[in-house]
Design an enzyme around this catalytic site. Structure first.
Site, PDB file in Angstrom:
ATOM      1  N   ASP A 141      -7.463  -4.145   0.139  1.00 16.20           N
ATOM      2  CA  ASP A 141      -8.581  -4.941  -1.691  1.00 16.20           C
ATOM      3  C   ASP A 141      -8.343  -6.433  -1.908  1.00 16.20           C
ATOM      4  O   ASP A 141      -9.523  -6.995  -2.707  1.00 16.20           O
ATOM      5  CB  ASP A 141      -7.769  -4.034  -3.285  1.00 16.20           C
ATOM      6  CG  ASP A 141      -7.843  -2.795  -2.907  1.00 16.20           C
ATOM      7  OD1 ASP A 141      -8.447  -2.044  -2.107  1.00 16.20           O
ATOM      8  OD2 ASP A 141      -6.839  -1.587  -1.920  1.00 16.20           O
ATOM      9  N   HIS A 183       0.892  -1.002  -0.075  1.00 18.51           N
ATOM     10  CA  HIS A 183       0.197   0.111   0.371  1.00 18.51           C
ATOM     11  C   HIS A 183       1.045   1.245   0.031  1.00 18.51           C
ATOM     12  O   HIS A 183       1.314   1.089   0.658  1.00 18.51           O
ATOM     13  CB  HIS A 183      -1.185   0.013   1.056  1.00 18.51           C
ATOM     14  CG  HIS A 183      -2.474   0.858   1.286  1.00 18.51           C
ATOM     15  ND1 HIS A 183      -1.525   2.241   1.662  1.00 18.51           N
ATOM     16  CD2 HIS A 183      -3.594   0.734   0.785  1.00 18.51           C
ATOM     17  CE1 HIS A 183      -2.932   2.845   0.912  1.00 18.51           C
ATOM     18  NE2 HIS A 183      -3.719   2.248   0.837  1.00 18.51           N
TER      19      HIS A 183
END
Length: 426
Positions: free
Chosen positions: A361, A304
């Site tokens: 995700d 991320h």
């Protein structure tokens, strides 16, 4: 308040720049004085620039920490309902029993949409991406709530927030039903927020007794909570920038949806499933991961930009993922493939050393697929959940004086040149 000053020398001229400390996080240098220096700052991607002051969400990427109004995300996801979190984002604190009941009732009263809005859907092709539909129909809400809307009025702003949070599940489900050629299902006030969404997604007029699975309902509510807000990301910044012009709030949220659509932002969980399709089978996973190491292909759903440690939302999502897959007893080759990827990423030193852990995700895509939600709807669900964050930032901005957003640029184009008639151009 500024505690001390930083000193910057530009062409022998010294400037004192106030250092401002927040309640958490890095101190910020106020560079407003640079406007008199003849220079601007240059920061592609706004990596070290704080254009706003906010009390809503705090992220410490190094620690893997995410707080909404000071509450840790794992505590909220495991103990509070999404609408309680939405209330906290808007009002600053979790609601007491009376406030919760009142807020939930207001949301229930506004879940329906104007019947004329049905005609907007008919203007789209049946194979239109649901996000394209969402950008259009949410923006179209401004046509129904514009003339009598005064954004300087606090009561008007509050009812706008209620309407948006209440209507997003309805519009999201309608966008799915339209793409499937199925009749729209109207919201039921006896269902919770997550139950209502699942009902509008999967029930049909011939199956009005549809009851959402309890495990799936809890998972859906957690997915909403884990995506509710994430500080000054691309879509939230878009909402704030659009809002700084005084634009209609429904149009501002539509702008946020457009920004979220990108595969580097809200479309990441959709990209995870597309990656799994490309890998094909479990036997191909080791070879694929070797290609990732050699940078031949990109590993979606891992790592991320903000978190340099484990994404705090991912741990909650992983537990939810295991619960959903266990409860539904699903044996899907694609899900088996995803677990094989996860195993390598968590054990291989290459990925561990680079903090390439599975992010929110990765797991949310697996859960949504297991529930039966098509990939094209993943980002729609993200936008549904993120609406509470977007509107909270819009409300915060409008609750105090603000300036219209106007970034500067580093110009590298042509210098002055004279116009040449077409017949004389080379």
């Amino acid at each position: 308040m500024a505690d001390t000053n930083a000193k910057l020398t530009v062409n022998s001229e010294e400037y004192e720049l106030p250092i401002i400390k927040g309640t958490l996080g890095r101190p910020v240098i106020d560079i407003a004085a640079l406007q008199d220096s003849g220079f601007w700052s240059y920061d592609p991607g706004f990596k070290v620039t704080a254009p706003v002051e906010s009390k809503i969400t705090y992220i410490d990427g190094g620690k893997g920490e995410l707080l909404h109004r000071g509450y840790p995300i794992d505590q909220l996801a495991n103990n509070a309902e999404y609408l309680e979190v939405a209330y906290a984002l808007i009002h600053g604190d979790l609601p007491n029993a009376e406030q919760k009941a009142d807020f939930f009732e207001k949301i229930r009263k506004h879940t329906g949409v104007h019947d004329q809005l049905r005609k907007f859907f008919e203007g789209f092709r049946r194979d239109a991406h649901p996000m394209a539909i969402m950008v259009g129909v949410v923006g179209a809400l401004s046509a129904f709530y514009h003339d009598n809307l005064d954004v300087s009025n606090e009561a008007h702003r509050e009812i706008t927030a209620i309407r948006l949070i209440a209507k997003m599940p309805t519009l999201a489900a309608m966008s799915y039903k339209y793409s499937q050629g199925e009749p729209f299902m109207y919201p039921r006030n006896d269902f919770s927020y997550a139950e209502n969404f699942l009902y509008m997604m999967f029930a049909t007029p011939a199956d009005v007794d549809y009851e959402p699975n309890d495990v799936v309902t809890r998972a859906m509510d957690k997915i909403f909570t884990l995506h509710a807000d994430h500080e000054q990301n691309a879509s939230t910044s878009t909402v704030r920038l659009a809002g700084s012009t005084g634009a209609n709030p429904y149009a501002c949220i539509a702008a946020g949806i457009a920004a979220l659509w990108g595969p580097s932002h809200g479309g990441a969980n959709e990209a995870v499933l597309e990656m799994l399709d490309e890998i094909g089978t479990v036997e191909n996973v080791p070879a694929f991961m070797e290609k990732v190491k050699s940078r031949e292909v990109k590993l979606m759903g891992f790592g991320h930009r903000v978190y340099k440690n484990f994404d705090p939302r991912a741990q909650v999502m992983k537990e939810t993922c295991d619960e959903v897959l266990g409860a539904l007893g699903i044996n899907d080759p694609k899900l088996e493939l995803a677990m094989a990827l996860e195993k390598i990423a968590l054990e291989d030193p290459f990925f561990v050393e680079r903090n390439l852990y599975p992010n929110v995700d990765f797991y949310s895509g697996i859960i949504l697929k297991a529930i039966g939600i098509p990939t094209s709807m993943f980002t729609v669900i993200f936008s549904l959940a993120r609406t509470s964050g977007w509107i909270s930032h819009w409300l915060e901005m409008h609750s105090a004086p603000f300036k219209i957003g106007r970034p500067r640029q580093l110009y590298t184009g042509e210098t002055h040149r004279d116009f040449v008639k077409v017949e004389d151009r080379k």
